[in-house]
Scaffold this motif. Structure first.
Motif, short mmCIF file in Angstrom:
data_model
loop_
_atom_site.label_atom_id
_atom_site.label_comp_id
_atom_site.label_asym_id
_atom_site.label_seq_id
_atom_site.Cartn_x
_atom_site.Cartn_y
_atom_site.Cartn_z
N ASP A 33 -8.49 -6.36 -6.56
CA ASP A 33 -8.97 -7.73 -6.40
C ASP A 33 -7.91 -8.77 -6.75
N PHE A 34 -6.81 -8.37 -7.34
CA PHE A 34 -5.79 -9.32 -7.80
C PHE A 34 -4.66 -9.41 -6.79
N ASN A 35 -4.15 -10.63 -6.60
CA ASN A 35 -2.98 -10.87 -5.76
C ASN A 35 -1.85 -11.38 -6.65
N MET A 36 -0.69 -10.75 -6.54
CA MET A 36 0.45 -11.16 -7.35
C MET A 36 1.54 -11.66 -6.41
N SER A 37 2.17 -12.77 -6.77
CA SER A 37 3.25 -13.29 -5.93
C SER A 37 4.42 -12.32 -5.95
N GLY A 38 5.00 -12.11 -4.81
CA GLY A 38 6.15 -11.21 -4.69
C GLY A 38 5.77 -9.74 -4.55
N ALA A 39 4.49 -9.43 -4.52
CA ALA A 39 4.06 -8.04 -4.40
C ALA A 39 4.29 -7.55 -2.97
N LEU A 40 4.65 -6.31 -2.84
CA LEU A 40 4.85 -5.72 -1.52
C LEU A 40 3.52 -5.32 -0.92
N ALA A 41 3.45 -5.40 0.40
CA ALA A 41 2.25 -4.97 1.11
C ALA A 41 2.67 -3.99 2.18
N GLY A 42 1.83 -3.05 2.47
CA GLY A 42 2.15 -2.06 3.49
C GLY A 42 0.92 -1.66 4.26
N LYS A 43 1.14 -0.99 5.35
CA LYS A 43 0.03 -0.51 6.16
C LYS A 43 0.39 0.88 6.67
N ILE A 44 -0.58 1.76 6.64
CA ILE A 44 -0.38 3.12 7.13
C ILE A 44 -0.90 3.18 8.56
N LEU A 45 -0.06 3.61 9.45
CA LEU A 45 -0.44 3.75 10.85
C LEU A 45 -0.62 5.23 11.13
N ARG A 46 -1.79 5.61 11.55
CA ARG A 46 -2.10 7.01 11.82
C ARG A 46 -2.36 7.21 13.30
N SER A 47 -2.09 8.39 13.75
CA SER A 47 -2.36 8.73 15.14
C SER A 47 -3.86 8.88 15.35
N PRO A 48 -4.37 8.38 16.49
CA PRO A 48 -5.79 8.57 16.77
C PRO A 48 -6.11 10.00 17.22
N HIS A 49 -5.07 10.82 17.41
CA HIS A 49 -5.26 12.18 17.89
C HIS A 49 -4.87 13.18 16.80
N ALA A 50 -5.72 14.14 16.53
CA ALA A 50 -5.44 15.13 15.50
C ALA A 50 -4.24 15.99 15.87
#
Length: 71
Positions: A33-50
């Motif tokens: 719930d907390f946001n810190m200035s300068g914090a890194l953000a990322g996203k995981i991209l997964r294949s829709p196919h097994a």
């Protein structure tokens, strides 16, 4: 059976839960719930196919984001 329960301090009791009301009402704060200035953000991209083999990923949208760097 009752003799066994009396040996333990917390078994069979209702302990005080100071965090119970905030959790039930949705007011409890968690680490996510907390946001810190300068914090890194990322996203995981997964294949829709097994078990698919990912050959390439289009990162053009990421490059247009301000503050994005190429690793």
């Amino acid at each position: 059976m009752n003799d066994i329960v009396q040996q333990f301090k917390w078994v069979g009791t209702r302990p005080i839960r100071p965090d119970g009301v905030p959790k039930v009402t949705g007011r409890a704060q968690y680490g996510a719930d907390f946001n810190m200035s300068g914090a890194l953000a990322g996203k995981i991209l997964r294949s829709p196919h097994a078990h698919a083999r990912i050959r390439s990923i289009d990162t053009s949208k990421r490059r247009r984001c301000p503050g994005s760097r190429r690793w």
